[in-house]
Design a protein around this motif. Structure first.
Motif, PDB file in Angstrom:
ATOM      1  N   LYS A   2      35.686  19.160  88.762  1.00 33.23           N
ATOM      2  CA  LYS A   2      36.292  17.858  89.024  1.00 33.23           C
ATOM      3  C   LYS A   2      36.604  17.706  90.512  1.00 33.23           C
ATOM      4  O   LYS A   2      36.315  16.681  91.124  1.00 33.23           O
ATOM      5  N   GLU A   6      35.036  15.027  93.136  1.00 34.74           N
ATOM      6  CA  GLU A   6      36.003  14.150  93.797  1.00 34.74           C
ATOM      7  C   GLU A   6      35.874  14.246  95.322  1.00 34.74           C
ATOM      8  O   GLU A   6      35.864  13.238  96.027  1.00 34.74           O
ATOM      9  N   LYS A  10      34.586  11.068  97.544  1.00 26.69           N
ATOM     10  CA  LYS A  10      35.505  10.493  98.535  1.00 26.69           C
ATOM     11  C   LYS A  10      34.904  10.461  99.932  1.00 26.69           C
ATOM     12  O   LYS A  10      35.192   9.561 100.722  1.00 26.69           O
ATOM     13  N   LYS A  20      37.996   7.856  91.145  1.00 28.30           N
ATOM     14  CA  LYS A  20      38.673   8.489  90.017  1.00 28.30           C
ATOM     15  C   LYS A  20      37.674   9.411  89.316  1.00 28.30           C
ATOM     16  O   LYS A  20      36.552   9.023  89.033  1.00 28.30           O
ATOM     17  N   VAL A  21      38.131  10.626  89.044  1.00 26.58           N
ATOM     18  CA  VAL A  21      37.255  11.568  88.355  1.00 26.58           C
ATOM     19  C   VAL A  21      37.997  12.157  87.162  1.00 26.58           C
ATOM     20  O   VAL A  21      39.148  12.563  87.286  1.00 26.58           O
ATOM     21  N   LEU A  34      32.755   9.737  86.788  1.00 27.11           N
ATOM     22  CA  LEU A  34      33.111   9.308  88.135  1.00 27.11           C
ATOM     23  C   LEU A  34      33.185   7.785  88.199  1.00 27.11           C
ATOM     24  O   LEU A  34      32.254   7.087  87.815  1.00 27.11           O
TER      25      LEU A  34
ATOM     26  N   GLY B  24      43.548  11.647  91.993  1.00 28.78           N
ATOM     27  CA  GLY B  24      42.849  11.968  93.225  1.00 28.78           C
ATOM     28  C   GLY B  24      43.755  11.967  94.435  1.00 28.78           C
ATOM     29  O   GLY B  24      43.599  11.179  95.352  1.00 28.78           O
TER      30      GLY B  24
END
Lengths: 76, 210
Positions: A2, A6, A10, A20-21, A34, B24
């Motif tokens: 993850k 991510e 990004k 968002k993952v 994803l 995140g």
């Protein structure tokens, strides 16, 4: 897995705060979903899906390392 | 040579329930992030000036980003930066063995492709291409392809029959084409559609065999 997806996502997009993952772990296979901002979809998919394919190749290497299987789903 | 698509596409393992987790946290795009490794070779030909400072910053940031990705893959790595013919060249020194290279260099190429995309996204003005290598894979690959091209060229002439190799990626095909371009007795041609194509070596004197 993850964190890897991510981090890459990004770095590729214009709106990293909207990345968002989520990871759904199965017995041997994980599904990684994803989500990115609508205007960033092209950046994670790429021309003819080349960027998505490259991300999947990297994910595959990382999964091999821990002897697992991972599938990347890009949510549109 | 056989090449199989290892892409993990398809619906396998798909579960109906979707758990959303993780928001995140943590910003990625931080150029101030400290880096851990000594840069080698890169500074040798440095010329002072603002442009050069900017370049140094870009190389440092890209190297940190690459190191981070490799470590997230699960490999301990040390990345060295070098300047080569106006390109940003990174050599990965890690404990991953063949994992970082992958089948026919697929993983190394994927990392290189992604890093170029990341570089283009962060530095719109960047003209230099980022090149990755590990364990001298690039050089070894060129040698192996050259040898194969010459061997196959001889086989085609001896048997007076076309030989098909691949599928190969565009860079690999290019090496085969170039290696055999000096041979008047054979002709090379790519065949098929897509990124990976087969390559046909045909004897020139007898014409194309169908």
């Amino acid at each position: 897995m993850k964190e890897l997806i991510e981090y890459i996502a990004k770095a590729l997009v214009d709106n990293p705060d909207q990345v968002k993952v989520s990871e759904i772990e199965g017995e041997r296979t994980s599904v990684i979903e994803l989500t990115v901002a609508k205007e960033d979809l092209g950046k994670v998919i790429g021309k003819q899906g080349r960027t998505a394919r490259a991300i999947r190749t990297i994910l595959s290497a990382a999964s091999t390392k821990i002897k697992r299987h991972s599938v990347l789903e890009i949510i549109e | 040579m056989e090449w199989k698509d290892q892409d993990l596409e398809g619906e396998e393992g798909r579960e109906d329930e979707v758990h959303r987790e993780g928001e995140g946290e943590g910003s990625l795009n931080s150029p101030e992030k400290p880096f851990r490794f000594e840069e080698k070779g890169y500074w040798e030909k440095s010329i002072p000036g603002k442009e050069e400072d900017e370049r140094e910053k870009r190389v440092t940031w890209l190297r940190t980003t690459l190191t981070e990705i490799i470590e997230l893959i699960g490999i301990n790595a040390h990345v060295e930066a070098q300047r080569r013919e106006g390109k940003i060249f990174f050599e990965i020194k890690g404990d991953g063995g063949g994992l970082i290279i992958g089948k026919q260099g697929q993983t190394l190429d994927a990392l290189q492709y992604i890093l170029n995309k990341i570089a283009a996204n962060r530095y719109r003005e960047l003209k230099e291409k980022v090149i990755l290598d590990t364990e001298n894979y690039r050089g070894r690959r060129v040698e192996a392809l050259k040898n194969m091209a010459l061997r196959m060229g001889e086989k085609v002439k001896k048997l007076k029959k076309a030989v098909t190799i691949g599928p190969l990626n565009p860079q690999d095909r290019r090496i085969i084409h170039i290696t055999l371009s000096g041979d008047e007795n054979v002709r090379t041609e790519s065949e098929g559609e897509g990124f990976y194509k087969k390559l046909v070596i045909t004897p020139k004197s007898t014409g194309r065999k169908d």
